[in-house]
Design a protein around this motif. Structure first.
Motif, PDB file in Angstrom:
ATOM      1  N   GLY A  93     -56.431   3.002   0.602  1.00 29.35           N
ATOM      2  CA  GLY A  93     -55.323   3.843   0.175  1.00 29.35           C
ATOM      3  C   GLY A  93     -54.553   3.195  -0.963  1.00 29.35           C
ATOM      4  O   GLY A  93     -54.176   3.856  -1.940  1.00 29.35           O
ATOM      5  N   ARG A  94     -54.323   1.891  -0.832  1.00 28.60           N
ATOM      6  CA  ARG A  94     -53.667   1.167  -1.915  1.00 28.60           C
ATOM      7  C   ARG A  94     -54.507   1.228  -3.198  1.00 28.60           C
ATOM      8  O   ARG A  94     -53.969   1.379  -4.303  1.00 28.60           O
ATOM      9  CB  ARG A  94     -53.459  -0.297  -1.521  1.00 28.60           C
ATOM     10  CG  ARG A  94     -52.359  -0.541  -0.499  1.00 28.60           C
ATOM     11  CD  ARG A  94     -52.214  -2.033  -0.269  1.00 28.60           C
ATOM     12  NE  ARG A  94     -51.087  -2.364   0.583  1.00 28.60           N
ATOM     13  CZ  ARG A  94     -50.729  -3.602   0.910  1.00 28.60           C
ATOM     14  NH1 ARG A  94     -51.438  -4.626   0.434  1.00 28.60           N
ATOM     15  NH2 ARG A  94     -49.697  -3.834   1.681  1.00 28.60           N
ATOM     16  N   ALA A  95     -55.815   1.084  -3.023  1.00 25.26           N
ATOM     17  CA  ALA A  95     -56.705   1.112  -4.192  1.00 25.26           C
ATOM     18  C   ALA A  95     -56.600   2.449  -4.922  1.00 25.26           C
ATOM     19  O   ALA A  95     -56.578   2.491  -6.163  1.00 25.26           O
ATOM     20  CB  ALA A  95     -58.141   0.844  -3.759  1.00 25.26           C
ATOM     21  N   ARG A  96     -56.542   3.534  -4.176  1.00 27.14           N
ATOM     22  CA  ARG A  96     -56.438   4.857  -4.805  1.00 27.14           C
ATOM     23  C   ARG A  96     -55.137   5.000  -5.586  1.00 27.14           C
ATOM     24  O   ARG A  96     -55.121   5.535  -6.707  1.00 27.14           O
ATOM     25  CB  ARG A  96     -56.561   5.950  -3.734  1.00 27.14           C
ATOM     26  CG  ARG A  96     -57.984   6.166  -3.230  1.00 27.14           C
ATOM     27  CD  ARG A  96     -58.067   7.394  -2.348  1.00 27.14           C
ATOM     28  NE  ARG A  96     -57.445   7.157  -1.052  1.00 27.14           N
ATOM     29  CZ  ARG A  96     -58.088   6.697   0.025  1.00 27.14           C
ATOM     30  NH1 ARG A  96     -59.374   6.410  -0.058  1.00 27.14           N
ATOM     31  NH2 ARG A  96     -57.457   6.519   1.168  1.00 27.14           N
ATOM     32  N   VAL A  97     -54.038   4.515  -5.006  1.00 25.90           N
ATOM     33  CA  VAL A  97     -52.744   4.608  -5.685  1.00 25.90           C
ATOM     34  C   VAL A  97     -52.746   3.768  -6.958  1.00 25.90           C
ATOM     35  O   VAL A  97     -52.295   4.213  -8.019  1.00 25.90           O
ATOM     36  CB  VAL A  97     -51.606   4.164  -4.741  1.00 25.90           C
ATOM     37  CG1 VAL A  97     -50.287   4.054  -5.501  1.00 25.90           C
ATOM     38  CG2 VAL A  97     -51.457   5.150  -3.586  1.00 25.90           C
ATOM     39  N   LEU A  98     -53.278   2.552  -6.870  1.00 19.96           N
ATOM     40  CA  LEU A  98     -53.312   1.675  -8.035  1.00 19.96           C
ATOM     41  C   LEU A  98     -54.205   2.248  -9.139  1.00 19.96           C
ATOM     42  O   LEU A  98     -53.891   2.123 -10.331  1.00 19.96           O
ATOM     43  CB  LEU A  98     -53.799   0.286  -7.618  1.00 19.96           C
ATOM     44  CG  LEU A  98     -52.816  -0.532  -6.769  1.00 19.96           C
ATOM     45  CD1 LEU A  98     -53.500  -1.767  -6.192  1.00 19.96           C
ATOM     46  CD2 LEU A  98     -51.597  -0.931  -7.595  1.00 19.96           C
ATOM     47  N   GLY A 102     -53.324   3.412 -13.076  1.00 20.44           N
ATOM     48  CA  GLY A 102     -53.991   2.740 -14.183  1.00 20.44           C
ATOM     49  C   GLY A 102     -54.219   1.259 -13.988  1.00 20.44           C
ATOM     50  O   GLY A 102     -54.683   0.575 -14.907  1.00 20.44           O
ATOM     51  N   ASP A 103     -53.929   0.750 -12.786  1.00 21.59           N
ATOM     52  CA  ASP A 103     -54.114  -0.674 -12.498  1.00 21.59           C
ATOM     53  C   ASP A 103     -55.502  -0.869 -11.879  1.00 21.59           C
ATOM     54  O   ASP A 103     -55.642  -0.980 -10.659  1.00 21.59           O
ATOM     55  CB  ASP A 103     -53.025  -1.168 -11.550  1.00 21.59           C
ATOM     56  CG  ASP A 103     -53.088  -2.675 -11.305  1.00 21.59           C
ATOM     57  OD1 ASP A 103     -54.019  -3.328 -11.827  1.00 21.59           O
ATOM     58  OD2 ASP A 103     -52.227  -3.186 -10.554  1.00 21.59           O
ATOM     59  N   LEU A 104     -56.534  -0.937 -12.728  1.00 23.47           N
ATOM     60  CA  LEU A 104     -57.889  -1.030 -12.222  1.00 23.47           C
ATOM     61  C   LEU A 104     -58.161  -2.379 -11.559  1.00 23.47           C
ATOM     62  O   LEU A 104     -58.869  -2.446 -10.542  1.00 23.47           O
ATOM     63  CB  LEU A 104     -58.888  -0.805 -13.362  1.00 23.47           C
ATOM     64  CG  LEU A 104     -58.912   0.596 -13.962  1.00 23.47           C
ATOM     65  CD1 LEU A 104     -59.883   0.644 -15.145  1.00 23.47           C
ATOM     66  CD2 LEU A 104     -59.314   1.627 -12.907  1.00 23.47           C
ATOM     67  N   ALA A 105     -57.610  -3.432 -12.138  1.00 28.10           N
ATOM     68  CA  ALA A 105     -57.822  -4.757 -11.550  1.00 28.10           C
ATOM     69  C   ALA A 105     -57.225  -4.823 -10.142  1.00 28.10           C
ATOM     70  O   ALA A 105     -57.856  -5.343  -9.206  1.00 28.10           O
ATOM     71  CB  ALA A 105     -57.213  -5.832 -12.440  1.00 28.10           C
ATOM     72  N   HIS A 131     -66.157   2.858  -2.662  1.00 25.76           N
ATOM     73  CA  HIS A 131     -64.946   2.832  -3.480  1.00 25.76           C
ATOM     74  C   HIS A 131     -65.011   1.712  -4.515  1.00 25.76           C
ATOM     75  O   HIS A 131     -64.526   1.876  -5.643  1.00 25.76           O
ATOM     76  CB  HIS A 131     -63.714   2.620  -2.586  1.00 25.76           C
ATOM     77  CG  HIS A 131     -63.220   3.860  -1.917  1.00 25.76           C
ATOM     78  ND1 HIS A 131     -63.837   4.421  -0.820  1.00 25.76           N
ATOM     79  CD2 HIS A 131     -62.159   4.676  -2.207  1.00 25.76           C
ATOM     80  CE1 HIS A 131     -63.191   5.507  -0.445  1.00 25.76           C
ATOM     81  NE2 HIS A 131     -62.178   5.687  -1.275  1.00 25.76           N
ATOM     82  N   LEU A 132     -65.605   0.599  -4.136  1.00 25.23           N
ATOM     83  CA  LEU A 132     -65.644  -0.561  -5.023  1.00 25.23           C
ATOM     84  C   LEU A 132     -66.498  -0.311  -6.266  1.00 25.23           C
ATOM     85  O   LEU A 132     -66.130  -0.727  -7.371  1.00 25.23           O
ATOM     86  CB  LEU A 132     -66.166  -1.773  -4.246  1.00 25.23           C
ATOM     87  CG  LEU A 132     -66.214  -3.115  -4.956  1.00 25.23           C
ATOM     88  CD1 LEU A 132     -66.036  -4.240  -3.941  1.00 25.23           C
ATOM     89  CD2 LEU A 132     -67.534  -3.334  -5.702  1.00 25.23           C
ATOM     90  N   ALA A 139     -63.684  -1.117 -14.485  1.00 24.52           N
ATOM     91  CA  ALA A 139     -63.032  -2.364 -14.863  1.00 24.52           C
ATOM     92  C   ALA A 139     -63.930  -3.257 -15.719  1.00 24.52           C
ATOM     93  O   ALA A 139     -63.534  -4.355 -16.101  1.00 24.52           O
ATOM     94  CB  ALA A 139     -62.582  -3.124 -13.618  1.00 24.52           C
ATOM     95  N   GLY A 140     -65.152  -2.784 -16.019  1.00 25.75           N
ATOM     96  CA  GLY A 140     -66.057  -3.565 -16.840  1.00 25.75           C
ATOM     97  C   GLY A 140     -66.797  -4.656 -16.094  1.00 25.75           C
ATOM     98  O   GLY A 140     -67.425  -5.519 -16.723  1.00 25.75           O
TER      99      GLY A 140
END
Length: 329
Positions: A93-98, A102-105, A131-132, A139-140
């Motif tokens: 969930g945190r990953a989706r929000v970030l 725009g915070d891909l890292a 998700h990863l 993120a390259g």
């Protein structure tokens, strides 16, 4: 040997992008690197007039065993240990929000923490890896995405898709031999899966092995006659091999199946130009530019053909003028 190596490097660079940004074999060719859409997608109606038969002598890529090709036991480099919390944390969930912020890292970090928390729970680990992978690509960090597909191949050893996807990423990274290895392992799992032959063809193309690439693309088309991307790559490989008539046939089918892909029309224009079908070539280049205005190859090809057509018209006009001024015998 030096020219073969140079050719392989050029084609490898070409396959790293979706529309062949850097290959300079026949001028302006554009191979494709993406997977074909699922059969149930709303593509243009297929044309049944083209059918490529597979070679009667399939390529033997290497004398290896199934055990040698099996995915290796993955090291747990994808997991990211972190401090334990008193209450469970929804890292995905945190990953989706970030990601939305725009915070891909940061999103990728949270996804790796989710992989760690999944432990031996296969369903949770699969969800975290799913998700990863797109986060790693955005993120390259393509190698991290390839490692994630390797782990999926280990978790679900009966299906070829994780290995096919790993091979695609390795091709983008220029790791041709490793891509071939992954694709051959996928082939052992499902020799009837068209995408296996598609990625094998691309790997052979990147290695400068034109004959093998053509055979693999033929096999992909034989299993799925409406695979527009495999048809484009088959036509592209045949253009490289100087098989212009066969290339034009494959690319015409690809353009029919993928009318919205500018690079396919660019390739078709090149095939028509080689065959002296200049009006059709001009139409194909026009279509390529309309669909992809930033396609540099299509723009260069279109301008070159216009110059040639104009020069030819001037020569013909001068010839007619000379005929009028000639003295009768």
């Amino acid at each position: 040997m030096r020219s073969t190596t140079l050719f392989a490097c050029l084609v490898t660079l070409c396959l790293a992008g979706c529309e062949a940004r850097s290959l300079r074999g026949p001028q302006g060719l554009s191979p494709v690197t993406r997977a074909a859409p699922p059969a149930a997608s709303s593509e243009a109606a297929p044309c049944p007039s083209f059918k490529a038969e597979p070679s009667s002598e399939p390529v033997q890529a290497s004398a290896v065993t199934a055990e040698e090709l099996a995915p290796a036991e993955p090291a747990d480099a994808l997991s990211l240990p972190h401090e334990e919390h008193l209450a469970p944390v929804d890292h995905l969930g945190r990953a989706r929000v970030l990601r939305q912020d725009g915070d891909l890292a940061g999103a990728l970090t949270e996804a790796r923490r989710a992989v760690h928390d999944a432990g031996e729970d296969l369903d949770a680990r699969e969800t975290a890896l799913d998700h990863l992978i797109p986060l790693a690509r955005l993120a390259g960090q393509k190698q991290l995405a390839a490692d994630a597909y390797e782990e999926l191949a280990h978790l679900f050893p009966d299906g070829p898709e994780p290995l096919v996807q790993k091979a695609r990423i390795l091709l983008e990274l220029g790791q041709t031999e490793s891509a071939l290895h992954a694709a051959e392992a996928a082939l052992l799992l499902d020799p009837e899966y068209p995408e296996v032959y598609q990625v094998l063809g691309r790997a052979h193309l990147a290695a400068g092995q034109l004959e093998r690439a053509i055979i693999r693309f033929q096999q992909a088309v034989h299993l799925d006659p409406y695979h527009g991307y495999a048809l484009n790559n088959l036509g592209f490989a045949r253009l490289l091999a100087g098989q212009d008539e066969a290339a034009a046939e494959a690319l015409a089918q690809a353009a029919y199946l993928l009318p919205y892909e500018g690079f396919v029309h660019n390739n078709l224009g090149l095939a028509y130009e080689r065959l002296g079908r200049y009006e059709e070539a001009a139409m194909a280049f026009d279509t390529a530019l309309r669909l992809s205005p930033k396609n540099r190859n299509a723009r260069l090809n279109h301008a070159r053909l216009e110059r040639q057509t104009h020069a030819s018209a001037q020569v013909q006009a001068a010839s007619r003028e000379g005929a009028r001024e000639a003295d009768p015998g």
